[in-house]
Scaffold this active site. Structure first.
Site: not given
Ligand code: PAF
Length: 282
Positions: A33, A37
Site C-alpha cells: 500500500l 491506496h
C-alpha cells in the site's frame, strides 16, 4: 482494526454492521500500500460508516508468472498503514480461501478488453473480473473505491457490476503522484532510484500529449511524437500509447466527434511494467 483471513469471520462482522444500519465502503487492493491506496480508504471513510479493505495478490489476473512472483508483499506495513488511516477491517485471505475450486468463469467485457491492457495482457481482465466479483459477493459493499490510474480496469469493473447485477456503486478516485509526477504504484517499489527518475518519461510524455491536444494537433501526430520520445530513450521501452475515447476506450482518429478522451500509456523499465494515463480535452 479487525484482521480477517476467513470469509466467515469477515461476514459475521459485516452482518453485525448491516444490522446496525451501517453503510459499508470497500477498498480492494493487492497490498504494498502507498498513499494512493490510503486516499481510497480516506474517500471511503468520508462516505461510509464502515470501511473494509482487502489485500489479496490475485493469481488469476497475472498473465506473467515472474510478475506474480515478484509482486511486492509488505503485509505488516500495510496493516499498520490501514490502522493509522482509520480503516475498520482488513480481509487477507489465502489463495485457497478465495479459490477453493479453480474459477473457470469467462466474462465478456466486449470491446473494453480488446484494446490496450486487454490486448497486451491477455486474460488479465477476466482474472480481475473473477476476483472482484467474488469480493463484491463476500463483502456486499454499498460503495467500492478504485484508482483512476487503472483507468481501463475502472471501466471493466463498472461493466462487471452490471454483468453480475451487483448494486454496488463503483467510485473512481484521482491518481496520486510522487513529486515529479510519477504515478503512485505498488510496482514502483521494484524501481531503483535511477529507474524512478527514468520512469518520469511516462508522465512527461502524457504532459506533451496534453499540450498537443490542447493545440488540436491530430491524435496521429501525438502518437508519433510520443513514439519518438521513447525511441530516444534506451532506458524505457514503450509498450503502447493510445488516445482513447474515455467512455468506450476505443482509439480516437480525430477530434471531430470526440467528447472526452484519455491518453493511456504502458512502458517497461527493465522487467517492471508501469501504466499511467491523463485526460485530454479535445
Ligand atoms: O487494482 C488492483 O489492485 C487489483 O486489480 C484489484 C482491483 C484489487 C483486483 O485484484
Amino acid at each position: 482494526m479487525h484482521v480477517f483471513d476467513k470469509i466467515s469471520g469477515l461476514q459475521d462482522f459485516l452482518t453485525l454492521q448491516r444490522n446496525a444500519n451501517a453503510s459499508i465502503g470497500f477498498v480492494p487492493t493487492m497490498g504494498a500500500l502507498h498513499a494512493g491506496h490510503i486516499s481510497l480508504v480516506e474517500a471511503a471513510l468520508a462516505d461510509n460508516d464502515i470501511v473494509v479493505c482487502s489485500i489479496f495478490v490475485n493469481p488469476t489476473q497475472f498473465n506473467n508468472q515472474g510478475d506474480l512472483d515478484n509482486y511486492p508483499r509488505t503485509l505488516g506495513e500495510d496493516i499498520r498503514k490501514l490502522k493509522s488511516a482509520g480503516c475498520h477491517a482488513v480481509f487477507v485471505p489465502a489463495v485457497e480461501e478465495m479459490y477453493p475450486e479453480p474459477d473457470t468463469r469467462k466474462f465478456d467485457f466486449g470491446n473494453l478488453e480488446n484494446v490496450m491492457e486487454g490486448e497486451f495482457r491477455p486474460g488479465h481482465f477476466n482474472g480481475v473480473g473473477q476476483v472482484v466479483s467474488k469480493l463484491f459477493d463476500i463483502v456486499k459493499p454499498h460503495k467500492a473505491y478504485f484508482g483512476q490510474k487503472d483507468f481501463q480496469q475502472l471501466a471493466v469493473i463498472r461493466k462487471l457490476a452490471k454483468l453480475i447485477n451487483s448494486p454496488v456503486e463503483v467510485v473512481g478516485c484521482p491518481t496520486m503522484r510522487e513529486e515529479g509526477g510519477l504515478a503512485m504504484s505498488s510496482r514502483n517499489l521494484r524501481l531503483s532510484p535511477q529507474e524512478r527518475q527514468d520512469a518520469l518519461l511516462l508522465f512527461n510524455a502524457l504532459k506533451k500529449a496534453r499540450q498537443m491536444a490542447d493545440k488540436r494537433q491530430s491524435p496521429d501526430a501525438i502518437r508519433q511524437e510520443v513514439q519518438s520520445i521513447f525511441d530516444a530513450s534506451d532506458k524505457v521501452r514503450l509498450e503502447y500509447f493510445e488516445i482513447a475515447d474515455s467512455e468506450t476506450l476505443q482509439p480516437i482518429a480525430d477530434w471531430k466527434n470526440a467528447k472526452e478522451s484519455t491518453a493511456c500509456i504502458a512502458a517497461w523499465l527493465n522487467d517492471v511494467r508501469l501504466i499511467d494515463n491523463m485526460t485530454l480535452f479535445p
